[in-house]
Structure formats: structure tokens, C-alpha cells
Design a protein around this motif. Structure first.
Motif, mmCIF file in Angstrom:
data_model
loop_
_atom_site.group_PDB
_atom_site.id
_atom_site.type_symbol
_atom_site.label_atom_id
_atom_site.label_comp_id
_atom_site.label_asym_id
_atom_site.label_seq_id
_atom_site.Cartn_x
_atom_site.Cartn_y
_atom_site.Cartn_z
ATOM 1 N N LYS A 4 0.856 -1.326 -0.015
ATOM 2 C CA LYS A 4 -0.035 -0.191 -0.104
ATOM 3 C C LYS A 4 0.968 1.142 0.101
ATOM 4 C CE LYS A 4 -3.944 2.159 0.234
ATOM 5 N NZ LYS A 4 -4.327 2.470 -1.123
ATOM 6 N N LEU A 5 1.990 1.192 0.819
ATOM 7 C CA LEU A 5 3.060 2.257 0.917
ATOM 8 C C LEU A 5 3.365 2.600 -0.457
ATOM 9 C CD1 LEU A 5 4.583 4.419 2.243
ATOM 10 C CD2 LEU A 5 6.170 2.539 3.053
ATOM 11 N N VAL A 6 3.894 1.588 -0.922
ATOM 12 C CA VAL A 6 4.678 1.566 -2.574
ATOM 13 C C VAL A 6 3.634 2.315 -3.639
ATOM 14 C CG1 VAL A 6 5.639 0.362 -4.419
ATOM 15 C CG2 VAL A 6 6.320 -0.247 -2.218
ATOM 16 N N VAL A 18 9.038 3.226 -8.386
ATOM 17 C CA VAL A 18 9.311 3.451 -7.020
ATOM 18 C C VAL A 18 9.010 2.156 -6.134
ATOM 19 C CG1 VAL A 18 8.606 4.718 -4.879
ATOM 20 C CG2 VAL A 18 8.518 5.913 -7.115
ATOM 21 N N GLY A 19 10.041 2.069 -5.275
ATOM 22 C CA GLY A 19 9.609 0.832 -4.231
ATOM 23 C C GLY A 19 10.459 -0.493 -4.924
ATOM 24 N N ALA A 20 11.122 -0.513 -6.137
ATOM 25 C CA ALA A 20 11.706 -1.562 -6.478
ATOM 26 C C ALA A 20 12.880 -1.945 -5.600
ATOM 27 C CB ALA A 20 12.404 -1.448 -8.012
ATOM 28 N N ASP A 23 15.289 0.291 -0.080
ATOM 29 C CA ASP A 23 16.349 0.885 0.658
ATOM 30 C C ASP A 23 17.054 2.201 -0.081
ATOM 31 O OD1 ASP A 23 16.427 -0.541 3.036
ATOM 32 O OD2 ASP A 23 17.349 -2.084 2.056
ATOM 33 N N GLU A 24 16.125 2.460 -1.403
ATOM 34 C CA GLU A 24 16.758 3.570 -2.200
ATOM 35 C C GLU A 24 16.196 4.864 -1.346
ATOM 36 O OE1 GLU A 24 16.149 5.194 -6.677
ATOM 37 O OE2 GLU A 24 14.384 3.931 -5.888
ATOM 38 N N ASP A 25 17.388 5.800 -1.389
ATOM 39 C CA ASP A 25 16.871 6.842 -0.786
ATOM 40 C C ASP A 25 16.049 8.004 -1.565
ATOM 41 O OD1 ASP A 25 17.059 9.777 0.069
ATOM 42 O OD2 ASP A 25 18.700 9.383 1.293
ATOM 43 N N LEU A 26 14.704 8.053 -1.226
ATOM 44 C CA LEU A 26 13.699 8.610 -2.144
ATOM 45 C C LEU A 26 14.020 10.228 -2.330
ATOM 46 C CD1 LEU A 26 10.596 6.946 -0.592
ATOM 47 C CD2 LEU A 26 12.129 6.365 -2.770
ATOM 48 N N THR A 64 13.470 6.266 3.040
ATOM 49 C CA THR A 64 13.283 4.819 2.035
ATOM 50 C C THR A 64 11.816 4.048 2.265
ATOM 51 O OG1 THR A 64 14.181 3.454 3.610
ATOM 52 C CG2 THR A 64 15.918 4.538 2.382
ATOM 53 N N VAL A 65 11.510 3.361 1.493
ATOM 54 C CA VAL A 65 10.438 2.619 1.700
ATOM 55 C C VAL A 65 10.382 1.998 2.829
ATOM 56 C CG1 VAL A 65 8.875 0.785 0.666
ATOM 57 C CG2 VAL A 65 9.963 2.515 -0.861
#
Length: 76
Positions: A4-6, A18-20, A23-26, A64-65
Motif C-alpha cells: 500500500k505504501l509503494v 518506486v519501491g523496486a 532501501d533507495e533514498d527517495l 526509504t520505503v
């Protein structure tokens, strides 16, 4: 909950990837800016029934996610 967040992040940013990497810094990668952050926070509050005081918002805790999911769980 992460799914849901993604979905929320995808809706706000208009990006499908997004969300792949959870830990990616958004912020560093330019996915979230200040306007998108406000929209994400409002949507999270509405969706999960949490309150995120803007005065206490620390970007490093929401970057991050995985970190967003952790904060949402802590505030539920």
C-alpha cells in the motif's frame, strides 16, 4: 502494508519503479521533493490513521520505503 505504501508513492510521484529497491533514498535520488513529501504524509495519515507532526518530521527517518514502513508501524 509495504504494498500500500509503494502504491501511495507511485500515485504521488507518477513513477512506476518506486519501491523496486526498498532501501533507495527517495530524497537523494530526486523521487520525493518537499511538495511530494507533504502529499505522501497526508495520504499516509488518511490511509493508516496516523498523525505525523510536520514539526517533528526528520527526513532521514522517512527517506526509504523501509524507513517509511517502520515509522508508520511505530505511529499506528
Amino acid at each position: 502494508m509495504k504494498e500500500k505504501l509503494v502504491d501511495i508513492l507511485k500515485d504521488v510521484t507518477g513513477l512506476d519503479n518506486v519501491g523496486a529497491d526498498p532501501d533507495e533514498d527517495l530524497f537523494k535520488d530526486g523521487i520525493l521533493d518537499s511538495m511530494a513529501t507533504v502529499e505522501v504524509l497526508v495520504t499516509l495519515q488518511d490511509t493508516f490513521g496516523i498523525t505525523v507532526p510536520v514539526s517533528e518530521f526528520d527526513r532521514s527517518q522517512w527517506s526509504t520505503v523501509n524507513k517509511i514502513a517502520q515509522r508508520v508501524q511505530e505511529l499506528e
